[in-house]
Write a protein that holds these residues in place. Structure first.
Motif, PDB file in Angstrom:
ATOM      1  N   MET A  17      10.088 -15.663  -7.636  1.00 19.99           N
ATOM      2  CA  MET A  17       9.265 -14.509  -8.033  1.00 19.99           C
ATOM      3  C   MET A  17      10.044 -13.622  -8.998  1.00 19.99           C
ATOM      4  SD  MET A  17       6.178 -14.361  -6.773  1.00 19.99           S
ATOM      5  CE  MET A  17       5.727 -12.639  -6.813  1.00 19.99           C
ATOM      6  N   GLY A  18      10.333 -14.146 -10.185  1.00 18.64           N
ATOM      7  CA  GLY A  18      10.966 -13.323 -11.197  1.00 18.64           C
ATOM      8  C   GLY A  18      10.061 -12.172 -11.589  1.00 18.64           C
ATOM      9  N   TRP A  19      10.569 -11.252 -12.389  1.00 17.39           N
ATOM     10  CA  TRP A  19       9.768 -10.074 -12.739  1.00 17.39           C
ATOM     11  C   TRP A  19       8.498 -10.443 -13.475  1.00 17.39           C
ATOM     12  CZ3 TRP A  19       8.720  -8.897 -17.766  1.00 17.39           C
ATOM     13  CH2 TRP A  19       9.563  -9.425 -18.744  1.00 17.39           C
ATOM     14  N   GLN A  20       8.501 -11.598 -14.188  1.00 17.25           N
ATOM     15  CA  GLN A  20       7.283 -11.985 -14.895  1.00 17.25           C
ATOM     16  C   GLN A  20       6.148 -12.256 -13.907  1.00 17.25           C
ATOM     17  OE1 GLN A  20      10.298 -13.467 -15.325  1.00 17.25           O
ATOM     18  NE2 GLN A  20      10.752 -13.649 -17.493  1.00 17.25           N
ATOM     19  N   LEU A  21       6.442 -12.952 -12.796  1.00 15.37           N
ATOM     20  CA  LEU A  21       5.412 -13.210 -11.796  1.00 15.37           C
ATOM     21  C   LEU A  21       5.122 -11.983 -10.958  1.00 15.37           C
ATOM     22  CD1 LEU A  21       6.055 -16.809 -10.431  1.00 15.37           C
ATOM     23  CD2 LEU A  21       4.204 -16.013 -11.864  1.00 15.37           C
ATOM     24  N   GLY A  22       6.125 -11.138 -10.768  1.00 16.02           N
ATOM     25  CA  GLY A  22       5.900  -9.910 -10.007  1.00 16.02           C
ATOM     26  C   GLY A  22       4.792  -9.065 -10.597  1.00 16.02           C
ATOM     27  N   GLY A  23       4.661  -9.100 -11.925  1.00 17.82           N
ATOM     28  CA  GLY A  23       3.605  -8.347 -12.589  1.00 17.82           C
ATOM     29  C   GLY A  23       2.221  -8.896 -12.329  1.00 17.82           C
ATOM     30  N   LEU A  24       2.157 -10.096 -11.815  1.00 21.73           N
ATOM     31  CA  LEU A  24       0.865 -10.704 -11.509  1.00 21.73           C
ATOM     32  C   LEU A  24       0.559 -10.684 -10.018  1.00 21.73           C
ATOM     33  CD1 LEU A  24       1.179 -13.809 -13.826  1.00 21.73           C
ATOM     34  CD2 LEU A  24      -0.135 -11.732 -14.249  1.00 21.73           C
ATOM     35  N   PHE A  25       1.461 -10.133  -9.229  1.00 28.81           N
ATOM     36  CA  PHE A  25       1.281 -10.119  -7.789  1.00 28.81           C
ATOM     37  C   PHE A  25       1.452  -8.697  -7.298  1.00 28.81           C
ATOM     38  CE2 PHE A  25       2.857 -10.126  -3.484  1.00 28.81           C
ATOM     39  CZ  PHE A  25       1.940 -10.934  -2.869  1.00 28.81           C
ATOM     40  N   PRO A  26       0.638  -8.157  -6.425  1.00 27.81           N
ATOM     41  CA  PRO A  26      -0.542  -8.820  -5.900  1.00 27.81           C
ATOM     42  C   PRO A  26      -1.642  -8.832  -6.945  1.00 27.81           C
ATOM     43  CG  PRO A  26      -0.477  -6.594  -5.083  1.00 27.81           C
ATOM     44  CD  PRO A  26       0.786  -6.803  -5.897  1.00 27.81           C
ATOM     45  N   PRO A  27      -2.485  -9.821  -6.915  1.00 26.52           N
ATOM     46  CA  PRO A  27      -3.544  -9.822  -7.905  1.00 26.52           C
ATOM     47  C   PRO A  27      -4.445  -8.597  -7.730  1.00 26.52           C
ATOM     48  CG  PRO A  27      -3.915 -11.520  -6.258  1.00 26.52           C
ATOM     49  CD  PRO A  27      -2.565 -10.919  -5.982  1.00 26.52           C
ATOM     50  N   HIS A  28      -4.641  -7.881  -8.794  1.00 28.38           N
ATOM     51  CA  HIS A  28      -5.524  -6.710  -8.824  1.00 28.38           C
ATOM     52  C   HIS A  28      -5.090  -5.614  -7.848  1.00 28.38           C
ATOM     53  CE1 HIS A  28      -7.701  -9.577 -11.126  1.00 28.38           C
ATOM     54  NE2 HIS A  28      -7.987 -10.298 -10.084  1.00 28.38           N
ATOM     55  N   GLY A  29      -3.799  -5.470  -7.662  1.00 30.94           N
ATOM     56  CA  GLY A  29      -3.297  -4.422  -6.787  1.00 30.94           C
ATOM     57  C   GLY A  29      -3.422  -3.055  -7.433  1.00 30.94           C
ATOM     58  N   ARG A  30      -3.218  -2.017  -6.653  1.00 33.85           N
ATOM     59  CA  ARG A  30      -3.396  -0.659  -7.160  1.00 33.85           C
ATOM     60  C   ARG A  30      -2.306  -0.276  -8.149  1.00 33.85           C
ATOM     61  NH1 ARG A  30      -0.785   3.886  -4.434  1.00 33.85           N
ATOM     62  NH2 ARG A  30       0.844   3.089  -3.113  1.00 33.85           N
ATOM     63  N   GLN A  31      -1.254  -1.067  -8.221  1.00 28.83           N
ATOM     64  CA  GLN A  31      -0.144  -0.734  -9.104  1.00 28.83           C
ATOM     65  C   GLN A  31      -0.465  -0.980 -10.571  1.00 28.83           C
ATOM     66  OE1 GLN A  31       2.475   0.802  -8.073  1.00 28.83           O
ATOM     67  NE2 GLN A  31       2.070   0.626  -5.914  1.00 28.83           N
ATOM     68  N   GLY A  32      -1.564  -1.638 -10.872  1.00 30.26           N
ATOM     69  CA  GLY A  32      -1.893  -1.917 -12.261  1.00 30.26           C
ATOM     70  C   GLY A  32      -1.354  -3.265 -12.683  1.00 30.26           C
ATOM     71  N   ALA A  40       0.826  -1.219   0.000  1.00 33.28           N
ATOM     72  CA  ALA A  40       0.000   0.000   0.000  1.00 33.28           C
ATOM     73  C   ALA A  40       0.854   1.260   0.000  1.00 33.28           C
ATOM     74  CB  ALA A  40      -0.923  -0.004   1.217  1.00 33.28           C
ATOM     75  N   ASN A  41       2.009   1.206   0.641  1.00 35.52           N
ATOM     76  CA  ASN A  41       2.866   2.381   0.754  1.00 35.52           C
ATOM     77  C   ASN A  41       3.898   2.494  -0.358  1.00 35.52           C
ATOM     78  OD1 ASN A  41       1.575   3.342   3.073  1.00 35.52           O
ATOM     79  ND2 ASN A  41       2.797   2.006   4.369  1.00 35.52           N
ATOM     80  N   TRP A  42       3.879   1.536  -1.285  1.00 36.91           N
ATOM     81  CA  TRP A  42       4.833   1.608  -2.390  1.00 36.91           C
ATOM     82  C   TRP A  42       4.515   2.861  -3.222  1.00 36.91           C
ATOM     83  CZ3 TRP A  42       9.069  -1.291  -2.746  1.00 36.91           C
ATOM     84  CH2 TRP A  42       9.856  -1.110  -3.880  1.00 36.91           C
ATOM     85  N   PRO A  43       5.533   3.612  -3.646  1.00 33.81           N
ATOM     86  CA  PRO A  43       5.277   4.862  -4.380  1.00 33.81           C
ATOM     87  C   PRO A  43       4.522   4.637  -5.689  1.00 33.81           C
ATOM     88  CG  PRO A  43       7.603   4.681  -3.744  1.00 33.81           C
ATOM     89  CD  PRO A  43       6.949   3.365  -3.430  1.00 33.81           C
ATOM     90  N   ASP A  44       3.536   5.480  -5.928  1.00 34.60           N
ATOM     91  CA  ASP A  44       2.792   5.434  -7.184  1.00 34.60           C
ATOM     92  C   ASP A  44       3.757   5.614  -8.357  1.00 34.60           C
ATOM     93  OD1 ASP A  44       0.278   5.067  -6.069  1.00 34.60           O
ATOM     94  OD2 ASP A  44      -0.145   7.206  -5.946  1.00 34.60           O
ATOM     95  N   GLY A  45       3.454   4.923  -9.443  1.00 33.80           N
ATOM     96  CA  GLY A  45       4.244   5.078 -10.657  1.00 33.80           C
ATOM     97  C   GLY A  45       5.550   4.310 -10.653  1.00 33.80           C
ATOM     98  N   LYS A  46       5.810   3.526  -9.633  1.00 35.12           N
ATOM     99  CA  LYS A  46       7.071   2.785  -9.524  1.00 35.12           C
ATOM    100  C   LYS A  46       6.817   1.278  -9.549  1.00 35.12           C
ATOM    101  CE  LYS A  46       9.621   6.477  -8.740  1.00 35.12           C
ATOM    102  NZ  LYS A  46      10.605   6.951  -9.671  1.00 35.12           N
ATOM    103  N   VAL A  47       5.882   0.837 -10.400  1.00 31.90           N
ATOM    104  CA  VAL A  47       5.461  -0.563 -10.398  1.00 31.90           C
ATOM    105  C   VAL A  47       6.589  -1.497 -10.817  1.00 31.90           C
ATOM    106  CG1 VAL A  47       4.450  -0.489 -12.721  1.00 31.90           C
ATOM    107  CG2 VAL A  47       3.639  -2.159 -11.074  1.00 31.90           C
ATOM    108  N   VAL A  48       7.412  -1.110 -11.783  1.00 31.03           N
ATOM    109  CA  VAL A  48       8.498  -1.985 -12.212  1.00 31.03           C
ATOM    110  C   VAL A  48       9.522  -2.129 -11.087  1.00 31.03           C
ATOM    111  CG1 VAL A  48      10.329  -2.328 -13.918  1.00 31.03           C
ATOM    112  CG2 VAL A  48       8.086  -1.506 -14.648  1.00 31.03           C
ATOM    113  N   ALA A  49       9.749  -1.064 -10.335  1.00 29.50           N
ATOM    114  CA  ALA A  49      10.649  -1.152  -9.176  1.00 29.50           C
ATOM    115  C   ALA A  49      10.073  -2.088  -8.117  1.00 29.50           C
ATOM    116  CB  ALA A  49      10.892   0.236  -8.586  1.00 29.50           C
ATOM    117  N   LEU A  50       8.739  -2.105  -7.970  1.00 27.53           N
ATOM    118  CA  LEU A  50       8.102  -3.043  -7.046  1.00 27.53           C
ATOM    119  C   LEU A  50       8.369  -4.475  -7.486  1.00 27.53           C
ATOM    120  CD1 LEU A  50       6.198  -3.858  -4.713  1.00 27.53           C
ATOM    121  CD2 LEU A  50       4.295  -3.540  -6.313  1.00 27.53           C
ATOM    122  N   TRP A  51       8.183  -4.754  -8.772  1.00 26.66           N
ATOM    123  CA  TRP A  51       8.418  -6.109  -9.275  1.00 26.66           C
ATOM    124  C   TRP A  51       9.866  -6.513  -9.056  1.00 26.66           C
ATOM    125  CZ3 TRP A  51       5.896  -5.191 -14.703  1.00 26.66           C
ATOM    126  CH2 TRP A  51       4.524  -4.974 -14.536  1.00 26.66           C
TER     127      TRP A  51
END
Length: 181
Positions: free
Chosen positions: A155-170, A134-145
């Motif tokens: 949890m490679g970057w490919q799976l990172g894009g699917l986690f969390p499911p339906h998160g606010r990061q897009g 929830a506190n991850w900075p907006d617009g930094k989704v690739v950095a989250l992955w």
């Protein structure tokens, strides 16, 4: 000789998606629902560990197969309560390889315990996995992955894009061509 690709305009992609889904309303209905930071923070860590583990076990397998076996995973991994999973002995982990109710992939099974331990560390640092997300900075989704891939097993970057499911990061998923660029 470098490969060249013609870029399809987003407007064209959007129009095709709307056509395939019965218009704008139909497309909106099939899109993931974005969670607010408060909703992400409210999810207990055991549900994040379960969702993460489910994504890991689904990778490379038929989702229906994994989903049908998931109740057994919930049972043997103590409903994915991170502290209980992290405390699982090596002997108990090895016995899981004999449990025919499970997908007996040693690397993926070991990742559940390793990820429980990593999640405990995040909870100690941020209060919970949900608060971390929830506190991850907006617009930094690739950095989250990237951070998820570094902290968690399998949890490679490919799976990172699917986690969390339906998160606010897009749910931006990079194609191999974009990732290589």
């Amino acid at each position: 000789m470098p490969l060249e690709f013609a870029m399809t305009p987003f407007k064209t992609i959007l129009s095709e998606a709307e056509r395939r889904n019965g218009g704008k309303a139909g497309l909106a209905a099939v899109m993931p629902k974005v969670k607010s930071p408060a909703e992400l923070a409210a999810v207990p860590d055991d549900r994040y560990l379960s969702a993460m583990s489910l994504r890991i076990f689904r990778a490379g397998l038929k989702h229906e197969l994994v989903d049908a076996k998931w109740p057994a995973f919930e049972e043997v991994f103590h409903s994915f309560e991170p502290r209980r999973v992290s405390a699982t002995s090596d002997e108990a982990m090895e016995r899981l390889m004999d449990d025919k109710r499970l997908i007996r992939h040693w690397g993926k099974l070991k990742s559940v315990r390793a990820n429980a331990t990593a999640m405990i560390g995040i909870a100690e640092e941020h209060g919970s996995m949900g608060r971390y997300l929830a506190n991850w900075p907006d617009g930094k989704v690739v950095a989250l992955w990237d951070d998820l891939a570094k902290r968690f097993s399998q949890m490679g970057w490919q799976l990172g894009g699917l986690f969390p499911p339906h998160g606010r990061q897009g749910q931006l998923i990079l194609t191999p061509y974009v990732a290589a660029g």
